[in-house]
Structures are given as structure tokens and as C-alpha cells.
Design a protein around this motif. Structure first.
Motif, short mmCIF file in Angstrom:
data_model
loop_
_atom_site.label_atom_id
_atom_site.label_comp_id
_atom_site.label_asym_id
_atom_site.label_seq_id
_atom_site.Cartn_x
_atom_site.Cartn_y
_atom_site.Cartn_z
N GLY A 204 0.65 -3.66 1.51
CA GLY A 204 2.07 -4.93 1.04
C GLY A 204 2.54 -4.40 2.99
N GLY A 205 2.42 -4.78 3.45
CA GLY A 205 2.55 -4.04 5.21
C GLY A 205 3.62 -3.52 5.47
N GLU A 206 4.33 -2.46 4.74
CA GLU A 206 4.97 -1.64 4.57
C GLU A 206 4.22 -0.20 6.16
N LYS A 207 4.60 0.42 6.51
CA LYS A 207 4.28 1.94 7.68
C LYS A 207 4.48 2.65 6.76
N ILE A 208 3.31 3.85 7.05
CA ILE A 208 3.56 5.27 6.26
C ILE A 208 3.18 5.95 7.38
N PHE A 209 3.43 7.01 7.56
CA PHE A 209 2.81 8.02 9.02
C PHE A 209 2.05 9.41 7.74
N ILE B 90 -6.12 3.24 4.15
CA ILE B 90 -4.54 2.95 3.35
C ILE B 90 -4.24 1.59 3.41
N ALA B 91 -4.61 0.35 3.85
CA ALA B 91 -4.37 -0.50 4.16
C ALA B 91 -4.76 -1.33 2.62
N GLY B 92 -5.40 -0.65 2.24
CA GLY B 92 -6.24 -1.12 0.65
C GLY B 92 -5.63 -0.97 -0.05
N TYR B 93 -4.36 -0.37 -0.44
CA TYR B 93 -3.56 0.53 -0.98
C TYR B 93 -1.92 0.06 -1.12
N GLU B 94 -0.98 -1.05 -2.15
CA GLU B 94 0.47 -0.08 -2.13
C GLU B 94 1.18 1.12 -1.38
N ILE B 95 2.33 0.43 -1.22
CA ILE B 95 3.20 2.07 -0.95
C ILE B 95 3.09 2.99 -1.79
N ALA B 96 3.89 1.79 -2.80
CA ALA B 96 4.11 2.98 -4.53
C ALA B 96 2.74 3.16 -4.84
N GLN B 97 1.19 2.99 -4.67
CA GLN B 97 0.12 3.75 -5.54
C GLN B 97 -0.21 4.70 -4.93
N LEU B 98 0.07 4.61 -3.43
CA LEU B 98 -0.53 5.58 -1.95
C LEU B 98 0.35 6.80 -2.17
N CYS B 99 1.66 6.58 -2.27
CA CYS B 99 2.53 8.36 -2.40
C CYS B 99 2.34 9.11 -3.65
N PRO B 100 1.98 8.68 -4.87
CA PRO B 100 1.89 9.11 -5.92
C PRO B 100 0.85 10.31 -5.36
#
Length: 383
Positions: free
Chosen positions: A236-241, A289-299
């Protein structure tokens, strides 16, 4: 909560901007009776605009406000009475200012031998002690701006780190002085300073240079000493560390994202091997990681126990579920009636977060109350 740890301690605060007010606020949150002395027009930070518009309200909860014109003889006499009746004084004005009014430590110590006098300055005693300082000034001098920015483009950190930590070190020293006074009956003169605080923050980088003989490199371009310790883009374009450092983290990540073959790759068998192969591992992980929305990835990352963090803006924190569930945000009512939230002190005491007991005061809101208490004490009435 039962009695707060500093209940019964009276603090007189002569301060402005961030360093002194943050010191006073921490003491006030811990239960001290902090009386903020303001000039007749009020602390000038009340009227700041733009990025400084939050200064006063951020650091003025749980305090009382008294207006005293210390430029007059009457005001100086009143201030002196307040200070002599107190346990602690904190001030962060330019060097020598309170001395003009007979309110410096040397002028007060003989009459108030138990007074703990804390001066919050730009520099501790030495060649620089009469210079004026700002957080930006000491960040440039002290190496922090170099370590934060790009090569050739030193950059101020995104918060008043030295002002706030300088205030915190003032609190630490004040509490040590209170403990010492309980044993000896004697007060103390304390100084905490922006420059020396910044140098303390640079201790790791300085030690690195001492131990290795190498020059420090800004964090913005420093080669990572860890296998995965990077910022990535999500779908979705959001960044995550994301950090993948430990062996169990590496194993879990590979299995969760279908990269079991990496576990059998001899190049990646050790942490150093993975560091040596960052040039191709990081692009591969970035693609995952670019294949996931941040809401999917965090859990998923939380389930794996990986250190991770979405990149938030300050305003996003108002809706943070952890802060709201753990009483990490306090509600304040401003002088104009607006209700806002502000962070609580970042610790618990006996399992509870420290509360807001008073909203930021209006200019001189408690002048009559505090001066009446002085008179009560003079006549022997308990305050």
C-alpha cells in the motif's frame, strides 16, 4: 494511587522554553507541588506559534502559576520568601540573570541551607559556560547532527532530545540531593547542561572511535552490522522497519514466507554470512514485503516475534491502541477550553501510570492561593 513519591516536596520553577519546564513537569507528575513563577504577561512560550505552539501546554500540567515581577524590589522580596520556604528551586535562564535579583544560589544558601538549587544551562562550568545554547547548537557541536543527517548535511534530530534529557538529568540529580538531604540536612547546588547531555548521547560513537581507531559514519549511510535491520515498502506504499537478527528470527521468517531453501544455503548459515550477503538478501526480502499490505504483515511479524515498526507520524500516536489501552495518553483541558491529549511519563509506579491532577494553569491562576499559604506558614498554620 496512594501518596505519590514526591508528595510534600515544594518546587519553585523559574523557567521557560523546554529544559526547565520539562524538569518541573516530571517532578510535578511525581507528586511535588511545583509553583511556576511567571512574569506579569505570562511565560512567553504561552504565545508561541508554529512548531513551538505546543511548548507551554506540553510541560505545564500538574503545576500552579504565580505571577511575580522580579524586576521590582517588591517582587524580588516575594520571590525570595517563596524560595526560602521551598525544598527545591529550578531555573534555566541565561547565566547571571537571577543573580541580578539576588536569587542566585550564593545569595540564598546561607538563609536556606537545606535548599536544593538546580540550574539547567547550556554548558557546565568551563570555557563555554557563558555561551547561550539551543538544542540545535549542541547537536551540531556534540556530533548528534552529524550522525543523524546525510554526509555533508548535518541534521537536527526530530525532537528536543537534549532539552528533555537535560531536564531528566536535572530530576535525577534533584532526587539524589533530596535523598542526601534526608541524611545530612544539607541542600545542594546542581547543574545540568545541554552540551554535556549531548556528549553523553554520543558515548557509544566516541567509544567506537576509541576502540577501533575508525571515524564514525552517519547512520543515514552507515553499513548495517546486522543481517536485516532495514526499512521496506509495503504494497500500500506505507513503510515498515523490520529487524531479523537472531537465529530463531531468521528461521521463523524463512519458514513463514516460503524461503526454507535459505536455511540450507551455506552462505546464510551464520549471522555474519547473512551480513556478507546483504547485497542480494535485502532486495529479496524487500520483494516479499512489497507483496503485503501493512495490515496483513504486522500480525505475521508479531507472531514470529520479530522487532518491527510501521513508520508513524506524531499525530498517528493519538489513535495508537497500546497507548490508549495502557493510559499512556493524558487528557488536558487548555485555557481556551479545548481538550487535547498528551503523553504520560513513560513508566509505571506500583503498576500504575502517573496521572494528570491539574490542567495547565492560566497566568497567575494560583498567585493569591500560594501567597496566602506563605502567610499561613509564617503564622504557624499548616499549608
Amino acid at each position: 494511587m496512594n501518596a505519590l513519591p514526591l508528595e510534600g516536596v515544594r518546587v519553585i520553577e523559574f523557567s521557560q522554553m523546554v529544559m526547565g519546564p520539562s524538569c518541573g513537569m516530571i517532578l510535578a507528575d511525581l507528586g511535588a507541588d511545583v509553583v511556576k513563577v511567571e512574569p506579569p504577561k505570562g511565560d512567553r512560550t504561552r504565545y508561541f506559534k508554529s512548531v513551538a505552539s505546543g511548548f507551554f501546554n506540553t510541560y505545564s500540567r500538574n503545576k500552579r502559576s504565580v505571577v511575580i515581577d522580579t524586576t521590582t524590589e517588591e517582587g524580588q522580596a516575594t520571590a525570595r520568601k517563596l524560595i526560602i520556604d521551598a525544598d527545591v528551586l529550578i531555573e534555566n535562564f541565561r547565566p547571571g540573570l537571577l543573580g541580578r535579583y539576588g536569587l542566585d544560589y550564593a545569595s540564598l544558601a546561607s538563609e536556606a541551607p537545606g535548599l536544593i538549587y538546580c540550574s539547567l544551562k547550556g554548558y557546565l562550568p568551563g570555557p563555554y559556560e557563558n555561551r547561550l545554547a539551543l538544542d540545535e547548537v549542541v547537536q551540531m557541536m556534540g556530533g548528534l547532527a552529524f550522525m543523524t543527517g546525510l554526509p555533508g548535511k548535518p541534521m537536527r534530530a526530530g525532537a528536543s532530545v537534549n532539552d528533555i534529557m537535560g531536564g531528566m538529568f536535572g530530576v535525577i540529580a534533584i532526587q539524589a540531593a533530596l535523598a542526601q538531604r534526608a541524611r545530612t540536612g544539607k541542600g545542594a547546588y546542581i547543574q545540568s547542561a545541554l552540551f554535556e547531555n549531548n556528549v553523553f548521547l554520543m558515548a557509544q560513537a566516541m567509544m567506537f572511535e576509541s576502540v577501533t581507531g575508525e571515524r564514525s559514519i552517519p547512520w543515514s549511510v552507515k553499513e548495517s552490522p546486522w543481517p536485516v535491520y532495514d526499512l521496506f515498502d509495503t504494497r500500500g506504499g506505507e513503510k515498515i522497519f523490520v529487524s531479523i537478527v537472531g537465529e530463531e528470527h531468521w528461521d521463523g521468517f524463512c519458514r513463514a514466507f516460503g524461503r526454507e531453501a535459505w536455511l540450507d544455503d551455506p552462505r546464510l548459515a551464520t549471522s555474519q554470512g547473512r551480513v556478507d550477503n546483504r547485497s542480494w538478501i535485502i532486495p529479496e526480502i524487500a520483494a516479499i514485503i512489497a507483496g503485503y499490505e501493512i495490515a496483513q504483515l504486522c500480525p505475521i511479524l508479531e507472531r514470529l516475534g520479530l522487532p518491527f515498526a510501521p513508520v508513524n507520524r506524531p499525530g498517528d500516536l493519538f489513535d495508537d491502541p497500546h497507548l490508549n489501552a495502557s493510559e499512556g495518553l493524558l487528557e488536558l483541558t487548555l485555557n481556551d477550553g479545548r481538550k487535547v491529549k498528551t503523553p504520560a511519563l513513560p513508566f509505571t509506579f506500583n503498576g500504575q501510570r502517573l496521572k494528570k491532577r491539574r490542567d495547565p494553569p492560566a497566568v497567575g491562576q494560583h498567585t493569591q492561593e500560594v501567597l496566602a499559604e506563605l502567610q499561613d506558614r509564617k503564622t504557624g498554620t499548616s499549608r
